[in-house]
Design a protein around this motif. Structure first.
Motif, PDB file in Angstrom:
ATOM      1  N   ILE A 158       0.869  -1.178   0.000  1.00  0.00           N
ATOM      2  CA  ILE A 158       0.000   0.000   0.000  1.00  0.00           C
ATOM      3  C   ILE A 158       0.904   1.226   0.000  1.00  0.00           C
ATOM      4  N   TYR A 159       1.290   1.631  -1.198  1.00  0.00           N
ATOM      5  CA  TYR A 159       2.132   2.822  -1.353  1.00  0.00           C
ATOM      6  C   TYR A 159       1.287   4.090  -1.457  1.00  0.00           C
ATOM      7  N   ASP A 160       0.062   3.936  -1.914  1.00  0.00           N
ATOM      8  CA  ASP A 160      -0.825   5.087  -2.132  1.00  0.00           C
ATOM      9  C   ASP A 160      -1.695   5.243  -0.898  1.00  0.00           C
ATOM     10  N   GLN A 161      -1.570   6.397  -0.241  1.00  0.00           N
ATOM     11  CA  GLN A 161      -2.154   6.534   1.090  1.00  0.00           C
ATOM     12  C   GLN A 161      -2.752   7.924   1.317  1.00  0.00           C
ATOM     13  N   VAL A 162      -3.523   7.991   2.398  1.00  0.00           N
ATOM     14  CA  VAL A 162      -3.974   9.270   2.937  1.00  0.00           C
ATOM     15  C   VAL A 162      -3.699   9.241   4.438  1.00  0.00           C
ATOM     16  N   MET A 163      -3.177  10.325   4.973  1.00  0.00           N
ATOM     17  CA  MET A 163      -2.984  10.493   6.406  1.00  0.00           C
ATOM     18  C   MET A 163      -3.586  11.830   6.807  1.00  0.00           C
ATOM     19  N   ILE A 164      -4.151  11.881   8.013  1.00  0.00           N
ATOM     20  CA  ILE A 164      -4.795  13.105   8.483  1.00  0.00           C
ATOM     21  C   ILE A 164      -4.349  13.418   9.910  1.00  0.00           C
ATOM     22  N   ARG A 165      -4.302  14.700  10.221  1.00  0.00           N
ATOM     23  CA  ARG A 165      -4.047  15.108  11.589  1.00  0.00           C
ATOM     24  C   ARG A 165      -5.245  14.706  12.464  1.00  0.00           C
ATOM     25  N   PRO A 166      -5.021  14.455  13.751  1.00  0.00           N
ATOM     26  CA  PRO A 166      -6.114  14.069  14.648  1.00  0.00           C
ATOM     27  C   PRO A 166      -7.298  15.043  14.627  1.00  0.00           C
ATOM     28  N   ALA A 167      -7.028  16.324  14.436  1.00  0.00           N
ATOM     29  CA  ALA A 167      -8.103  17.323  14.432  1.00  0.00           C
ATOM     30  C   ALA A 167      -9.080  17.119  13.282  1.00  0.00           C
ATOM     31  N   MET A 168      -8.684  16.358  12.257  1.00  0.00           N
ATOM     32  CA  MET A 168      -9.548  16.134  11.095  1.00  0.00           C
ATOM     33  C   MET A 168     -10.365  14.853  11.206  1.00  0.00           C
ATOM     34  N   GLN A 169     -10.155  14.071  12.245  1.00  0.00           N
ATOM     35  CA  GLN A 169     -10.820  12.772  12.327  1.00  0.00           C
ATOM     36  C   GLN A 169     -12.338  12.883  12.329  1.00  0.00           C
ATOM     37  N   GLY A 170     -12.854  13.913  12.953  1.00  0.00           N
ATOM     38  CA  GLY A 170     -14.298  14.079  13.015  1.00  0.00           C
ATOM     39  C   GLY A 170     -14.933  14.394  11.679  1.00  0.00           C
ATOM     40  N   ARG A 171     -14.117  14.722  10.684  1.00  0.00           N
ATOM     41  CA  ARG A 171     -14.623  15.029   9.348  1.00  0.00           C
ATOM     42  C   ARG A 171     -14.361  13.896   8.351  1.00  0.00           C
ATOM     43  N   PHE A 172     -13.530  12.954   8.742  1.00  0.00           N
ATOM     44  CA  PHE A 172     -13.142  11.878   7.827  1.00  0.00           C
ATOM     45  C   PHE A 172     -14.231  10.810   7.773  1.00  0.00           C
ATOM     46  N   VAL A 173     -14.690  10.489   6.574  1.00  0.00           N
ATOM     47  CA  VAL A 173     -15.737   9.485   6.374  1.00  0.00           C
ATOM     48  C   VAL A 173     -15.044   8.132   6.196  1.00  0.00           C
ATOM     49  N   SER A 174     -14.989   7.351   7.260  1.00  0.00           N
ATOM     50  CA  SER A 174     -14.170   6.136   7.258  1.00  0.00           C
ATOM     51  C   SER A 174     -14.593   5.134   6.185  1.00  0.00           C
ATOM     52  N   ASP A 175     -15.901   4.971   5.966  1.00  0.00           N
ATOM     53  CA  ASP A 175     -16.321   3.966   4.980  1.00  0.00           C
ATOM     54  C   ASP A 175     -16.230   4.463   3.544  1.00  0.00           C
ATOM     55  N   SER A 176     -15.729   5.684   3.352  1.00  0.00           N
ATOM     56  CA  SER A 176     -15.504   6.188   1.988  1.00  0.00           C
ATOM     57  C   SER A 176     -14.144   5.758   1.449  1.00  0.00           C
ATOM     58  N   LEU A 177     -13.256   5.317   2.331  1.00  0.00           N
ATOM     59  CA  LEU A 177     -11.887   4.987   1.928  1.00  0.00           C
ATOM     60  C   LEU A 177     -11.874   3.653   1.186  1.00  0.00           C
ATOM     61  N   ARG A 178     -11.459   3.706  -0.059  1.00  0.00           N
ATOM     62  CA  ARG A 178     -11.438   2.501  -0.895  1.00  0.00           C
ATOM     63  C   ARG A 178     -10.253   2.537  -1.847  1.00  0.00           C
ATOM     64  N   ILE A 179      -9.841   1.345  -2.250  1.00  0.00           N
ATOM     65  CA  ILE A 179      -8.899   1.191  -3.364  1.00  0.00           C
ATOM     66  C   ILE A 179      -9.736   0.814  -4.574  1.00  0.00           C
ATOM     67  N   LEU A 180      -9.642   1.598  -5.635  1.00  0.00           N
ATOM     68  CA  LEU A 180     -10.488   1.389  -6.803  1.00  0.00           C
ATOM     69  C   LEU A 180      -9.868   0.377  -7.768  1.00  0.00           C
ATOM     70  N   VAL A 181     -10.698  -0.499  -8.289  1.00  0.00           N
ATOM     71  CA  VAL A 181     -10.231  -1.485  -9.272  1.00  0.00           C
ATOM     72  C   VAL A 181     -10.832  -1.230 -10.651  1.00  0.00           C
ATOM     73  N   GLY A 182     -11.570  -0.133 -10.789  1.00  0.00           N
ATOM     74  CA  GLY A 182     -12.111   0.202 -12.090  1.00  0.00           C
ATOM     75  C   GLY A 182     -13.333   1.096 -12.007  1.00  0.00           C
ATOM     76  N   THR A 183     -13.867   1.397 -13.166  1.00  0.00           N
ATOM     77  CA  THR A 183     -15.121   2.126 -13.284  1.00  0.00           C
ATOM     78  C   THR A 183     -16.128   1.210 -13.969  1.00  0.00           C
ATOM     79  N   LYS A 184     -17.306   1.719 -14.247  1.00  0.00           N
ATOM     80  CA  LYS A 184     -18.296   0.900 -14.949  1.00  0.00           C
ATOM     81  C   LYS A 184     -17.827   0.524 -16.347  1.00  0.00           C
ATOM     82  N   GLN A 185     -16.993   1.378 -16.936  1.00  0.00           N
ATOM     83  CA  GLN A 185     -16.549   1.147 -18.311  1.00  0.00           C
ATOM     84  C   GLN A 185     -15.158   0.510 -18.412  1.00  0.00           C
TER      85      GLN A 185
END
Length: 214
Positions: A158-185
């Motif tokens: 996992i080289y591609d990442q996001v990190m956030i300061r603790p103050a941002m945790q209340g705004r981070f949507v945890s179930d939005s974090l995904r690794i994408l394997v494609g689009t519909k097309q």
């Protein structure tokens, strides 16, 4: 969407629909943007893992980046920083985990302490939610695949990442974090379920941060 100013950064192009975004520190390997005078966004593409000496180069870039972040956080009086991009390291490697580097921990609750003292020195923390995406309980088990010959080699990284300061945790949507394997097309993976290199040898990630606390 508009292209944000990344002059001086050779490896990053940033786009967005938000106004009130002004360029901050720019480096060959990272681009910092200040949003609405209170949020620091930093996109990065750190030196590769291909050559051994690049670890030393990554460390130099990380040290420079952290100094720039510290100075800007102090200037605006807020620590609302988001790091994202190709770190070219796994979350458990030195550059991502060490206290004197990104200090990206897998437990959000622990990072709410703000700092950790090591050898008599206080170090700020980042929360790194990417730890949750390791392994094959969900597909894919990483963003970059390499079948190396090293005795200690995980195949998936996992080289591609996001990190956030603790103050941002209340705004981070945890179930939005995904690794994408494609689009519909378009599929981003080949018949072996590895990144399709004619598109990219890395799989992209997606995440969401709310303007207001959840």
């Amino acid at each position: 969407m508009e292209q944000y100013i990344t002059s001086g950064c050779e490896r990053i192009v940033m786009f967005g629909s938000k106004t009130g975004v002004t360029p901050a520190s720019q480096n060959k390997y990272y681009s910092m943007q200040l949003m609405e005078g209170k949020y620091i966004l930093c996109g990065m593409h750190l030196p590769s893992q291909v050559y051994a000496q690049h670890q030393e180069r990554r460390n130099i870039v990380i040290d420079t980046l952290l100094q720039d972040i510290s100075e800007l956080e102090e200037e605006i009086g807020l620590a609302q920083t988001v790091l994202f991009g190709d770190f070219n390291e796994n979350p458990y490697e030195t550059g991502c985990l060490a206290a004197d580097k990104f200090h990206g921990l897998p437990s959000g609750d622990d990072t709410l302490r703000g700092t950790r003292t090591v050898m008599g020195r206080k170090f700020k923390m980042f929360y790194n939610p990417m730890w949750n995406l390791f392994g094959d309980f969900q597909y894919p088990p990483g963003t970059y695949y390499y079948n190396g010959s090293s005795p200690s080699h995980p195949f998936w990284n996992i080289y591609d990442q996001v990190m956030i300061r603790p103050a941002m945790q209340g705004r981070f949507v945890s179930d939005s974090l995904r690794i994408l394997v494609g689009t519909k097309q378009v599929s981003f993976v080949d018949q072996y379920k590895h990144p399709k290199k004619e598109i990219s040898d890395h799989l992209p990630i997606v995440f969401e941060i709310k303007e207001e606390p959840l």
